[in-house]
Design a protein around this motif. Structure first.
Motif, PDB file in Angstrom:
ATOM      1  N   LYS A 194      -7.176 -25.696 -18.332  1.00  0.00           N
ATOM      2  CA  LYS A 194      -7.892 -26.521 -19.317  1.00  0.00           C
ATOM      3  C   LYS A 194      -8.027 -25.783 -20.645  1.00  0.00           C
ATOM      4  O   LYS A 194      -7.976 -26.405 -21.710  1.00  0.00           O
ATOM      5  CB  LYS A 194      -9.285 -26.881 -18.805  1.00  0.00           C
ATOM      6  CG  LYS A 194      -9.318 -27.552 -17.454  1.00  0.00           C
ATOM      7  CD  LYS A 194      -9.341 -29.061 -17.556  1.00  0.00           C
ATOM      8  CE  LYS A 194      -9.452 -29.684 -16.170  1.00  0.00           C
ATOM      9  NZ  LYS A 194      -8.710 -30.926 -16.032  1.00  0.00           N
ATOM     10  N   LYS A 250     -16.046 -28.711 -16.835  1.00  0.00           N
ATOM     11  CA  LYS A 250     -14.731 -28.612 -16.195  1.00  0.00           C
ATOM     12  C   LYS A 250     -14.437 -27.169 -15.802  1.00  0.00           C
ATOM     13  O   LYS A 250     -14.563 -26.266 -16.624  1.00  0.00           O
ATOM     14  CB  LYS A 250     -13.632 -29.090 -17.154  1.00  0.00           C
ATOM     15  CG  LYS A 250     -13.782 -30.548 -17.570  1.00  0.00           C
ATOM     16  CD  LYS A 250     -12.610 -31.012 -18.427  1.00  0.00           C
ATOM     17  CE  LYS A 250     -12.742 -32.513 -18.688  1.00  0.00           C
ATOM     18  NZ  LYS A 250     -11.558 -33.066 -19.365  1.00  0.00           N
ATOM     19  N   GLU A 295     -17.592 -30.070 -22.440  1.00  0.00           N
ATOM     20  CA  GLU A 295     -17.187 -30.936 -23.544  1.00  0.00           C
ATOM     21  C   GLU A 295     -18.017 -32.202 -23.615  1.00  0.00           C
ATOM     22  O   GLU A 295     -18.734 -32.545 -22.675  1.00  0.00           O
ATOM     23  CB  GLU A 295     -15.687 -31.236 -23.483  1.00  0.00           C
ATOM     24  CG  GLU A 295     -15.232 -31.900 -22.219  1.00  0.00           C
ATOM     25  CD  GLU A 295     -13.726 -32.137 -22.205  1.00  0.00           C
ATOM     26  OE1 GLU A 295     -12.947 -31.274 -22.610  1.00  0.00           O
ATOM     27  OE2 GLU A 295     -13.338 -33.229 -21.751  1.00  0.00           O
ATOM     28  N   GLU A 296     -17.915 -32.871 -24.771  1.00  0.00           N
ATOM     29  CA  GLU A 296     -18.673 -34.106 -24.972  1.00  0.00           C
ATOM     30  C   GLU A 296     -18.228 -35.166 -23.981  1.00  0.00           C
ATOM     31  O   GLU A 296     -17.064 -35.214 -23.576  1.00  0.00           O
ATOM     32  CB  GLU A 296     -18.491 -34.613 -26.414  1.00  0.00           C
ATOM     33  CG  GLU A 296     -17.062 -35.051 -26.705  1.00  0.00           C
ATOM     34  CD  GLU A 296     -16.867 -35.654 -28.084  1.00  0.00           C
ATOM     35  OE1 GLU A 296     -17.753 -36.366 -28.567  1.00  0.00           O
ATOM     36  OE2 GLU A 296     -15.787 -35.398 -28.670  1.00  0.00           O
ATOM     37  N   LEU A 319     -17.123 -38.706 -23.205  1.00  0.00           N
ATOM     38  CA  LEU A 319     -16.500 -39.814 -23.939  1.00  0.00           C
ATOM     39  C   LEU A 319     -16.630 -41.096 -23.130  1.00  0.00           C
ATOM     40  O   LEU A 319     -16.579 -41.074 -21.903  1.00  0.00           O
ATOM     41  CB  LEU A 319     -15.022 -39.514 -24.194  1.00  0.00           C
ATOM     42  CG  LEU A 319     -14.738 -38.302 -25.067  1.00  0.00           C
ATOM     43  CD1 LEU A 319     -13.247 -38.028 -25.115  1.00  0.00           C
ATOM     44  CD2 LEU A 319     -15.294 -38.529 -26.470  1.00  0.00           C
ATOM     45  N   GLU A 369     -10.016 -46.006 -19.867  1.00  0.00           N
ATOM     46  CA  GLU A 369      -9.030 -44.939 -19.675  1.00  0.00           C
ATOM     47  C   GLU A 369      -7.634 -45.552 -19.563  1.00  0.00           C
ATOM     48  O   GLU A 369      -7.453 -46.613 -18.971  1.00  0.00           O
ATOM     49  CB  GLU A 369      -9.324 -44.159 -18.395  1.00  0.00           C
ATOM     50  CG  GLU A 369     -10.385 -43.108 -18.591  1.00  0.00           C
ATOM     51  CD  GLU A 369     -10.538 -42.176 -17.394  1.00  0.00           C
ATOM     52  OE1 GLU A 369     -11.634 -42.185 -16.822  1.00  0.00           O
ATOM     53  OE2 GLU A 369      -9.570 -41.459 -17.047  1.00  0.00           O
ATOM     54  N   LYS A 386      -9.965 -44.175 -10.114  1.00  0.00           N
ATOM     55  CA  LYS A 386     -10.132 -42.872  -9.467  1.00  0.00           C
ATOM     56  C   LYS A 386     -11.192 -42.865  -8.376  1.00  0.00           C
ATOM     57  O   LYS A 386     -11.064 -42.136  -7.397  1.00  0.00           O
ATOM     58  CB  LYS A 386     -10.505 -41.827 -10.515  1.00  0.00           C
ATOM     59  CG  LYS A 386      -9.354 -41.489 -11.461  1.00  0.00           C
ATOM     60  CD  LYS A 386      -9.533 -40.124 -12.103  1.00  0.00           C
ATOM     61  CE  LYS A 386      -8.248 -39.611 -12.717  1.00  0.00           C
ATOM     62  NZ  LYS A 386      -7.798 -40.365 -13.887  1.00  0.00           N
ATOM     63  N   GLU A 425      -6.957 -35.325 -20.726  1.00  0.00           N
ATOM     64  CA  GLU A 425      -6.169 -34.266 -20.088  1.00  0.00           C
ATOM     65  C   GLU A 425      -4.694 -34.628 -20.204  1.00  0.00           C
ATOM     66  O   GLU A 425      -4.331 -35.785 -20.392  1.00  0.00           O
ATOM     67  CB  GLU A 425      -6.517 -34.153 -18.601  1.00  0.00           C
ATOM     68  CG  GLU A 425      -6.192 -35.429 -17.834  1.00  0.00           C
ATOM     69  CD  GLU A 425      -6.171 -35.294 -16.323  1.00  0.00           C
ATOM     70  OE1 GLU A 425      -6.207 -34.150 -15.815  1.00  0.00           O
ATOM     71  OE2 GLU A 425      -6.080 -36.327 -15.657  1.00  0.00           O
TER      72      GLU A 425
HETATM   73  P1  AMP Z   1      -9.521 -34.640 -16.059  1.00  0.00           P
HETATM   74  O1  AMP Z   1      -9.061 -33.921 -14.813  1.00  0.00           O
HETATM   75  O2  AMP Z   1      -9.842 -33.755 -17.191  1.00  0.00           O
HETATM   76  O3  AMP Z   1      -8.690 -35.828 -16.431  1.00  0.00           O
HETATM   77  O4  AMP Z   1     -10.830 -35.389 -15.616  1.00  0.00           O
HETATM   78  C1  AMP Z   1     -10.842 -36.288 -14.510  1.00  0.00           C
HETATM   79  C2  AMP Z   1     -11.644 -37.518 -14.867  1.00  0.00           C
HETATM   80  O5  AMP Z   1     -12.932 -37.141 -15.344  1.00  0.00           O
HETATM   81  C3  AMP Z   1     -11.039 -38.320 -16.004  1.00  0.00           C
HETATM   82  O6  AMP Z   1     -10.048 -39.201 -15.562  1.00  0.00           O
HETATM   83  C4  AMP Z   1     -12.247 -39.027 -16.546  1.00  0.00           C
HETATM   84  O7  AMP Z   1     -12.576 -40.149 -15.756  1.00  0.00           O
HETATM   85  C5  AMP Z   1     -13.324 -37.998 -16.391  1.00  0.00           C
HETATM   86  N1  AMP Z   1     -13.469 -37.211 -17.641  1.00  0.00           N
HETATM   87  C6  AMP Z   1     -12.850 -36.061 -17.962  1.00  0.00           C
HETATM   88  N2  AMP Z   1     -13.212 -35.624 -19.188  1.00  0.00           N
HETATM   89  C7  AMP Z   1     -14.089 -36.538 -19.673  1.00  0.00           C
HETATM   90  C8  AMP Z   1     -14.838 -36.652 -20.890  1.00  0.00           C
HETATM   91  N3  AMP Z   1     -14.775 -35.736 -21.864  1.00  0.00           N
HETATM   92  N4  AMP Z   1     -15.633 -37.732 -21.020  1.00  0.00           N
HETATM   93  C9  AMP Z   1     -15.724 -38.663 -20.045  1.00  0.00           C
HETATM   94  N5  AMP Z   1     -15.061 -38.601 -18.872  1.00  0.00           N
HETATM   95  C10 AMP Z   1     -14.251 -37.555 -18.671  1.00  0.00           C
END
Ligand code: AMP
Ligand code: GLY
Length: 400
Positions: free
Chosen positions: A98, A126, A162-163, A165, A169, A191, A260
């Motif tokens: 990350k 994360k 992180e913030e 959001l 999606e 998911k 991501e």
């Molecule tokens: P990632 O592995 O970083 O994609 O995170 C997995 C899931 O977490 C994403 O598909 C989103 O549903 C949620 N997620 C990750 N980052 C954020 C964020 N900054 N704000 C809101 N939801 C997030």
């Protein structure tokens, strides 16, 4: 390489190409076995794959999951002169780390969630490394934040805060040749395990494509502002990305943001995207693997919906050896049934994993595809099978 629903869908689409003379899978699954030959070689067994490719004159290797990428299988095959669709382990850090991904996105000027100096709700915690989807904690209450920080620390990696959001999606896949990229049609993934997006995260319980509000023009703009700058930055750093760059995007009220990047096709989005393609996927992947991705590969007007059928206790546990009924009936109705966790025992199909089957249907709109997919799901049964009943329901409500 690989053995899931994503790989079955890839094999199904690749086998349709006029240029596909032989299709081999390592290790494959019972669904793929009806399209080509499956070999008992683990997808991460670089030495085994190298020998196999040499002995069988393999012209193109396509990597499905992230594990062989991270294990360096792509590098190993490429060094031996085999055309590989799948990134180097170096380039794949865009998924695996990350902090690396944030650095690349910052340098490339790609809009993403802001890093926060302190953990304060609402925020997202994360863990840095690959955690099979379990390293992300969305925290809206102090209790969730305390628990998220504890759980992320237990994973042992450094943390990114992180913030949070909000928005829809979208998964946007780009086929990349190291310098250029072409987008595939956008999809949405589900998911959480339960209807209404409740319960624990899973690998994905369903998907659909296209996504309302993300047409050709929006897709092209997202490709230009998200994927291409990252591709250029990775090349500048000496790690050109050859393979599938998967942007997990959030369409926020302030514009799109990257959540991501992944370095592989998404599962189960692939199962909804590939049946809509109207071009030759083999040609596109081979072009990318050999340095020229070409002009792109379009999608037809139909919509596709994929419903994942999972084991009773998924995602906590899988199931093995339970007989599965009705797959032929679902196929006879015109649905595509992509195998994920299945095996053949005494000539019959049985469960063998967490996510068992993917049922995909196409139709002239989301509503038609959705009705057809669920009608096909109704034909399939095994004790305790679970699936979500609301895949693409919101999209249907938005576009009819
Ligand atoms: P990632 O592995 O970083 O994609 O995170 C997995 C899931 O977490 C994403 O598909 C989103 O549903 C949620 N997620 C990750 N980052 C954020 C964020 N900054 N704000 C809101 N939801 C997030
Ligand atoms: N569908 C989510 C993933 O493949 O990571």
């Amino acid at each position: 390489m690989g053995s899931g629903g994503r790989e079955h869908a890839l094999a199904w689409k690749l086998a349709q190409s006029d240029r596909c003379e032989e299709l081999h899978a390592a290790p494959g699954n019972p669904g793929i076995a009806s399209l080509g030959r499956c070999h008992p070689i683990h997808a991460e067994d670089g030495e085994g794959l190298l020998a196999f490719c040499g002995n069988n004159d393999i012209d193109l290797a396509v990597i499905g999951p992230d594990a062989p990428v991270v294990a360096g299988v792509g590098d190993q095959l490429r060094h031996a002169g085999i055309a590989v669709f799948g990134p180097s382990a170096d380039a794949a850090r865009i998924e695996g780390s990350k902090t690396f991904a944030k650095d690349v996105m910052d340098a490339a000027g790609v809009p993403t969630a802001e890093r926060l100096p302190v953990a304060r709700v609402p925020c997202v915690v994360k863990a840095d490394g690959l955690a099979a989807g379990k390293g992300v904690f969305v925290c809206t209450t102090q209790a969730e934040l305390d628990e998220g920080l504890r759980a992320a620390a237990a994973l042992g990696d450094s943390l990114v805060i992180e913030e949070l959001l909000e928005g829809e999606e979208v998964s946007l896949f780009a086929i990349c040749d190291g310098r250029n990229a072409v987008a595939l049609a956008p999809a949405q993934d589900f998911k959480r395990v339960g209807d209404g997006d409740v319960g624990p995260n899973t690998g994905g319980m369903g998907s659909y494509s296209p996504v309302p509000g993300v047409g050709d023009a929006e897709t092209q703009e997202l490709l230009e502002t998200m994927h291409k700058p990252v591709l250029a930055e990775l090349a500048r750093r000496g790690s050109p990305f050859v393979g599938l760059l998967y942007g997990g995007l959030m369409l926020t009220p302030d514009g799109p943001r990257v959540l991501e990047f992944n370095a592989r096709f998404g599962d189960p989005e692939t199962q909804s995207i590939l049946p809509r393609l109207d071009g030759d996927l083999l040609e596109a992947l081979h072009g990318a693997a050999t340095g020229d991705v070409g002009d792109g590969i379009g999608a037809g007007p139909d919509a596709a919906v994929t419903v994942v059928i999972a084991a009773p206790d998924y995602p906590q546990a899988g199931d093995t050896g339970t007989p599965i009924e009705g797959v032929e009936n679902a196929e006879a109705d015109g649905a595509l049934v992509f195998h994920a966790g299945t095996a053949v025992r005494d000539g019959g199909l049985v469960t063998n994993g967490g996510r068992i089957l993917n049922v995909t249907a196409t139709g002239k709109d989301v509503s038609g595809a959705r009705a057809k997919a669920y009608a096909a799901v109704d034909k399939i049964s095994f004790p305790g099978m679970r699936y979500r009943t609301d895949i693409a329901a919101r999209a249907e409500a938005r576009v009819g």
